[in-house]
Design a protein around this motif. Structure first.
Motif, PDB file in Angstrom:
ATOM      1  N   LEU A  21       0.828  -1.204   0.000  1.00  0.00           N
ATOM      2  CA  LEU A  21       0.000   0.000   0.000  1.00  0.00           C
ATOM      3  C   LEU A  21       0.870   1.265   0.000  1.00  0.00           C
ATOM      4  O   LEU A  21       0.544   2.255  -0.636  1.00  0.00           O
ATOM      5  N   TYR A  22       1.969   1.223   0.731  1.00  0.00           N
ATOM      6  CA  TYR A  22       2.767   2.436   0.892  1.00  0.00           C
ATOM      7  C   TYR A  22       3.982   2.506  -0.034  1.00  0.00           C
ATOM      8  O   TYR A  22       4.472   3.589  -0.321  1.00  0.00           O
ATOM      9  N   LEU A  23       4.473   1.342  -0.484  1.00  0.00           N
ATOM     10  CA  LEU A  23       5.727   1.329  -1.230  1.00  0.00           C
ATOM     11  C   LEU A  23       5.729   2.227  -2.468  1.00  0.00           C
ATOM     12  O   LEU A  23       6.649   3.039  -2.632  1.00  0.00           O
ATOM     13  N   PRO A  24       4.703   2.121  -3.348  1.00  0.00           N
ATOM     14  CA  PRO A  24       4.754   2.965  -4.558  1.00  0.00           C
ATOM     15  C   PRO A  24       4.877   4.446  -4.218  1.00  0.00           C
ATOM     16  O   PRO A  24       5.630   5.171  -4.871  1.00  0.00           O
ATOM     17  N   ILE A  25       4.166   4.881  -3.168  1.00  0.00           N
ATOM     18  CA  ILE A  25       4.197   6.300  -2.814  1.00  0.00           C
ATOM     19  C   ILE A  25       5.585   6.680  -2.306  1.00  0.00           C
ATOM     20  O   ILE A  25       6.050   7.799  -2.552  1.00  0.00           O
ATOM     21  N   LEU A  26       6.243   5.739  -1.611  1.00  0.00           N
ATOM     22  CA  LEU A  26       7.548   6.063  -1.027  1.00  0.00           C
ATOM     23  C   LEU A  26       8.637   6.226  -2.087  1.00  0.00           C
ATOM     24  O   LEU A  26       9.667   6.840  -1.825  1.00  0.00           O
ATOM     25  N   PHE A  27       8.400   5.675  -3.283  1.00  0.00           N
ATOM     26  CA  PHE A  27       9.393   5.863  -4.338  1.00  0.00           C
ATOM     27  C   PHE A  27       9.495   7.322  -4.766  1.00  0.00           C
ATOM     28  O   PHE A  27      10.536   7.747  -5.265  1.00  0.00           O
ATOM     29  N   LEU A  28       8.421   8.087  -4.584  1.00  0.00           N
ATOM     30  CA  LEU A  28       8.471   9.499  -4.986  1.00  0.00           C
ATOM     31  C   LEU A  28       9.521  10.264  -4.188  1.00  0.00           C
ATOM     32  O   LEU A  28      10.432  10.854  -4.779  1.00  0.00           O
ATOM     33  N   PRO A  29       9.432  10.272  -2.832  1.00  0.00           N
ATOM     34  CA  PRO A  29      10.496  10.963  -2.088  1.00  0.00           C
ATOM     35  C   PRO A  29      11.868  10.345  -2.317  1.00  0.00           C
ATOM     36  O   PRO A  29      12.862  11.075  -2.406  1.00  0.00           O
ATOM     37  N   LEU A  30      11.927   9.013  -2.446  1.00  0.00           N
ATOM     38  CA  LEU A  30      13.221   8.358  -2.642  1.00  0.00           C
ATOM     39  C   LEU A  30      13.933   8.915  -3.875  1.00  0.00           C
ATOM     40  O   LEU A  30      15.083   9.353  -3.816  1.00  0.00           O
ATOM     41  N   PHE A  31      13.226   8.935  -5.005  1.00  0.00           N
ATOM     42  CA  PHE A  31      13.873   9.373  -6.237  1.00  0.00           C
ATOM     43  C   PHE A  31      13.981  10.894  -6.338  1.00  0.00           C
ATOM     44  O   PHE A  31      14.688  11.410  -7.203  1.00  0.00           O
ATOM     45  N   SER A  32      13.262  11.616  -5.464  1.00  0.00           N
ATOM     46  CA  SER A  32      13.377  13.074  -5.524  1.00  0.00           C
ATOM     47  C   SER A  32      14.752  13.528  -5.029  1.00  0.00           C
ATOM     48  O   SER A  32      15.152  14.660  -5.262  1.00  0.00           O
ATOM     49  N   PHE A  33      15.487  12.636  -4.355  1.00  0.00           N
ATOM     50  CA  PHE A  33      16.847  12.975  -3.905  1.00  0.00           C
ATOM     51  C   PHE A  33      17.897  12.368  -4.824  1.00  0.00           C
ATOM     52  O   PHE A  33      19.087  12.408  -4.526  1.00  0.00           O
ATOM     53  N   ASN A  34      17.439  11.784  -5.926  1.00  0.00           N
ATOM     54  CA  ASN A  34      18.359  11.100  -6.827  1.00  0.00           C
ATOM     55  C   ASN A  34      19.017  12.105  -7.768  1.00  0.00           C
ATOM     56  O   ASN A  34      18.338  12.946  -8.355  1.00  0.00           O
ATOM     57  N   ASP A  35      20.326  12.031  -7.909  1.00  0.00           N
ATOM     58  CA  ASP A  35      21.065  13.009  -8.700  1.00  0.00           C
ATOM     59  C   ASP A  35      21.078  12.619 -10.174  1.00  0.00           C
ATOM     60  O   ASP A  35      22.133  12.396 -10.754  1.00  0.00           O
ATOM     61  N   SER A  36      19.890  12.543 -10.771  1.00  0.00           N
ATOM     62  CA  SER A  36      19.785  12.192 -12.185  1.00  0.00           C
ATOM     63  C   SER A  36      18.399  12.604 -12.654  1.00  0.00           C
ATOM     64  O   SER A  36      17.462  12.624 -11.853  1.00  0.00           O
ATOM     65  N   ILE A  37      18.275  12.970 -13.932  1.00  0.00           N
ATOM     66  CA  ILE A  37      16.921  13.304 -14.358  1.00  0.00           C
ATOM     67  C   ILE A  37      16.145  12.035 -14.725  1.00  0.00           C
ATOM     68  O   ILE A  37      14.961  12.075 -15.011  1.00  0.00           O
ATOM     69  N   TYR A  38      16.802  10.881 -14.720  1.00  0.00           N
ATOM     70  CA  TYR A  38      16.101   9.632 -15.002  1.00  0.00           C
ATOM     71  C   TYR A  38      15.690   8.959 -13.710  1.00  0.00           C
ATOM     72  O   TYR A  38      16.460   8.882 -12.760  1.00  0.00           O
ATOM     73  N   VAL A  39      14.445   8.475 -13.700  1.00  0.00           N
ATOM     74  CA  VAL A  39      13.954   7.767 -12.523  1.00  0.00           C
ATOM     75  C   VAL A  39      14.242   6.297 -12.729  1.00  0.00           C
ATOM     76  O   VAL A  39      13.423   5.568 -13.298  1.00  0.00           O
ATOM     77  N   ARG A  40      15.416   5.838 -12.366  1.00  0.00           N
ATOM     78  CA  ARG A  40      15.718   4.419 -12.535  1.00  0.00           C
ATOM     79  C   ARG A  40      16.858   4.011 -11.628  1.00  0.00           C
ATOM     80  O   ARG A  40      17.658   4.830 -11.192  1.00  0.00           O
ATOM     81  N   PHE A  41      16.876   2.687 -11.363  1.00  0.00           N
ATOM     82  CA  PHE A  41      17.990   2.099 -10.618  1.00  0.00           C
ATOM     83  C   PHE A  41      19.139   1.853 -11.582  1.00  0.00           C
ATOM     84  O   PHE A  41      18.908   1.609 -12.759  1.00  0.00           O
ATOM     85  N   PRO A  90       9.430  15.299 -19.835  1.00  0.00           N
ATOM     86  CA  PRO A  90      10.277  14.326 -19.127  1.00  0.00           C
ATOM     87  C   PRO A  90      11.410  14.999 -18.346  1.00  0.00           C
ATOM     88  O   PRO A  90      11.779  14.524 -17.272  1.00  0.00           O
ATOM     89  N   GLN A  91      11.930  16.124 -18.850  1.00  0.00           N
ATOM     90  CA  GLN A  91      13.044  16.746 -18.133  1.00  0.00           C
ATOM     91  C   GLN A  91      12.600  17.371 -16.814  1.00  0.00           C
ATOM     92  O   GLN A  91      13.422  17.706 -15.975  1.00  0.00           O
ATOM     93  N   GLN A  92      11.249  17.521 -16.645  1.00  0.00           N
ATOM     94  CA  GLN A  92      10.747  18.083 -15.391  1.00  0.00           C
ATOM     95  C   GLN A  92      10.495  17.008 -14.327  1.00  0.00           C
ATOM     96  O   GLN A  92      10.088  17.324 -13.218  1.00  0.00           O
ATOM     97  N   PHE A  93      10.698  15.755 -14.708  1.00  0.00           N
ATOM     98  CA  PHE A  93      10.357  14.658 -13.804  1.00  0.00           C
ATOM     99  C   PHE A  93      10.916  14.808 -12.394  1.00  0.00           C
ATOM    100  O   PHE A  93      10.177  14.678 -11.431  1.00  0.00           O
ATOM    101  N   PRO A  94      12.240  15.107 -12.249  1.00  0.00           N
ATOM    102  CA  PRO A  94      12.771  15.185 -10.883  1.00  0.00           C
ATOM    103  C   PRO A  94      12.113  16.277 -10.047  1.00  0.00           C
ATOM    104  O   PRO A  94      11.798  16.050  -8.869  1.00  0.00           O
ATOM    105  N   SER A  95      11.856  17.436 -10.641  1.00  0.00           N
ATOM    106  CA  SER A  95      11.245  18.494  -9.828  1.00  0.00           C
ATOM    107  C   SER A  95       9.786  18.156  -9.508  1.00  0.00           C
ATOM    108  O   SER A  95       9.281  18.518  -8.442  1.00  0.00           O
ATOM    109  N   VAL A  96       9.112  17.441 -10.433  1.00  0.00           N
ATOM    110  CA  VAL A  96       7.760  16.984 -10.112  1.00  0.00           C
ATOM    111  C   VAL A  96       7.802  15.993  -8.944  1.00  0.00           C
ATOM    112  O   VAL A  96       6.942  16.025  -8.057  1.00  0.00           O
ATOM    113  N   LEU A  97       8.831  15.133  -8.947  1.00  0.00           N
ATOM    114  CA  LEU A  97       8.980  14.193  -7.832  1.00  0.00           C
ATOM    115  C   LEU A  97       9.158  14.941  -6.521  1.00  0.00           C
ATOM    116  O   LEU A  97       8.559  14.587  -5.501  1.00  0.00           O
ATOM    117  N   ALA A  98       9.990  15.981  -6.555  1.00  0.00           N
ATOM    118  CA  ALA A  98      10.230  16.758  -5.334  1.00  0.00           C
ATOM    119  C   ALA A  98       8.936  17.413  -4.864  1.00  0.00           C
ATOM    120  O   ALA A  98       8.569  17.326  -3.687  1.00  0.00           O
TER     121      ALA A  98
END
Lengths: 275, 309
Positions: free
Chosen positions: A25-45, A233-241
């Protein structure tokens, strides 16, 4: 041997299931804050390292602040009006036995279930065709009120059920009029519900997208702003934040509301079944 | 009903003077109830019924440029019947939301059962935990699934990273299954609450009795617990089926061309296609279809319950 209630016996598989359920229930939502601190414009591992630049980036945008203010304005206005209307509705439904109660309750609760797109287009037609009202934050707030009144009513109903109407009658017997009985007896008793209703309705309005989608004029609300940014797509990280901030803010407000109202068990009141 | 609320309307504004009206109101509980209800009821009446009436009228018109031809015609409804695109999307919406409903109820039932029967302290904490996400932005919860299921999303990039797959799995995003997964996740709270309420209400001594009379756990569940919780199952199903059928955000973000639903089509009529009467007709058809299916569902379950109890 098994006369000891099997109900109290812990059920391991079910416990594990419940735990997995909550995680999913919570995991998908938690990926948003997790990747908002990621130093890349791509949301991927694999993730590229820690950064807060997307948050700084966000703070520098005036459009974000404007949208935030719009959403706050609409949210505050909607939560106040819907709570006032909800107090009246909840009082009438819980205090009086009257003809047509069940259909009325169903009618009030209808907006919780009917697809909001239908309300959105119906109101759009009303404003644009019949009334000739230009779309603005007022029309958005109007739409949100439809959604929030049932929430207010549902939150406040257990509060009215939770206290003895004899207290109100005693106040009336002792010579208070209806106005002062409300302010000095009823209102303090339902106050936690009122605060909860204000907080929950604010969140519902603040986060609402579909009605705003159809009823927004030139001033975008925050969900509308986010929606607009999703195309790039280039706005993805700021949308995540931004999403992380909105979700964390919503969680805090909702938890606060539910905590203040914690002694009213909302699951005990089922709209309409008490009629 | 309506004449009473109409009568109660002026009463709400008159100060309590000793006149015929206020005496009448103090005597009749129904009058007083409607007087207190009137602010909310008048607003919702105005905000729901009038727009719907206009929607119905609009659905019988046709567009002419940026204006409408106000002559009554059934053309929009005929088009919906004849052109396959409308039927296809309506069927797909119903199918997707049926699947989402079935999955949600099946997955939430054990959870509601657990909290109702096996959690003894802090039940409220569990209920809050299960319903908390539901209060927050639907848009962002759907967006989160886009991040998870995307072509380069969490699942694909994670699986490639650990070396389980070489190529991203294409079926995850932009498909009906993505829409079904997301809908089931997003509406879970709507299923949990009614299921929990109906399970919580079950008299535990009935279960003790079944055990004493020799029923094993399976028989006990299917003969006592399940039938008694059916009202919860029914309301959970309806509460999920209705809103998901007309959902817009999820198919728009995750559906792709194969996962497009009727809500997207309605939006298109009011947006890019600019055929408002058609959009209105589609909204009406959607509502009537949902109402018919729910009525049929309630009737069927009513007879089924009569037969098994």
């Amino acid at each position: 041997m098994s006369t000891d209630s099997y109900i109290n016996r812990p059920n391991r598989p079910l416990q594990v299931y419940a735990l997995i359920f909550l995680i999913v229930l919570y995991l998908p939502i938690l990926f948003l804050p997790l990747f908002s601190f990621n130093d890349s414009i791509y949301v991927r591992f694999p993730m590229q390292g820690f950064t807060v630049q997307w948050y700084y980036d966000l703070m520098a945008r005036s459009a974000v602040w404007a949208a935030l203010m719009n959403s706050v304005k609409v949210g505050v206005a909607v939560s106040i009006v819907s709570t006032v209307l909800g107090i009246f509705a909840a009082k009438a439904i819980t205090r009086y036995r009257f003809f047509g109660k069940e259909p009325i309750v169903i009618f009030i609760m209808l907006p919780l279930v009917v697809p909001l797109i239908i309300f959105g287009v119906a109101l759009l037609v009303l404003f644009a065709q019949l009334l000739g009202v230009p779309l603005s934050l007022y029309t958005v707030a109007f739409g949100h009120l439809i959604l929030c009144i049932p929430f207010s009513t549902a939150v406040l109903m257990p509060r009215f059920e939770g206290f003895d109407p004899a207290i109100e009658e005693a106040s009336a017997d002792l010579g208070e009029n209806a106005w002062w009985t409300f302010w000095r007896v009823t209102f303090p008793m339902i106050l936690p519900g009122v605060v909860a209703s204000l907080l929950l309705c604010f969140t519902v309005s603040f986060d609402e997208f579909i009605m705003a989608f159809f009823l927004t004029g030139t001033d975008a609300t925050l969900p509308m702003y986010i929606w607009g940014q999703l195309r790039f797509p280039q706005q993805f990280p700021s949308v995540l934040a931004l999403s992380s901030l909105v979700i964390i803010g919503s969680f805090i407000i909702v938890l606060l509301g539910l905590w203040i109202n914690r002694d009213a068990d909302m699951t005990k009141t089922k709209a309409g079944t008490d009629a | 009903m309506t004449d009473q609320s109409a009568l109660a309307r002026p009463a709400a504004q008159t100060p309590p003077q000793v006149n015929w009206f206020s005496r009448k109101i103090h005597k009749s509980e129904t009058f007083r109830a409607y007087a207190v209800l009137s602010p909310a009821l008048l607003f919702l009446g105005f905000a729901i019924l009038i727009p719907f009436a206009i929607l119905v009228v609009l659905s019988f018109w046709t567009p002419v440029g940026f204006d409408f031809n106000r002559e009554f015609t059934l053309k929009n409804y005929r088009d919906i019947m004849e052109r396959p695109i409308y039927g296809t999307l309506l069927w797909r919406s119903l199918w997707i939301s049926t699947m989402a409903t079935v999955f949600t109820v099946l997955l939430c039932y054990p959870m509601a059962y657990y909290v109702a029967f096996h959690v003894h302290r802090n039940k409220m904490v569990w209920i809050v935990l299960m319903t908390l996400p539901f209060w927050t932005s639907y848009l962002l919860r759907v967006f989160a699934w886009k991040v998870v299921l995307g072509y380069e999303g969490v699942i694909n990039s994670g699986l490639i990273w650990v070396g389980w797959i070489e190529e991203p799995l294409k079926f995850l995003l932009y498909s009906p299954s993505a829409v079904i997964i997301t809908l089931a996740h997003a509406w879970a709270a709507f299923a949990i609450l009614p299921l929990y309420v109906s399970l919580e209400k079950i008299d535990k001594s009935l279960l003790e009795a079944a055990t004493d009379l020799g029923d094993g756990p399976m028989r006990r569940f299917f003969r006592i617990t399940l039938p008694l919780s059916l009202p919860g199952v029914i309301s959970a199903s309806i509460l999920i089926f209705i809103p998901t059928t007309g959902d817009y955000i999820t198919p728009a973000l995750l559906g792709g061309p194969n996962g497009m639903m009727i809500g997207n089509l309605i939006q298109m009529q009011f947006g890019p296609t600019n055929n408002w009467p058609m959009g209105a007709a589609l909204a009406i058809v959607l509502m009537l279809t949902i109402a018919a299916i729910c009525a049929a569902f309630i009737l069927i379950t009513f007879f089924v319950r009569k037969r098994i109890t």
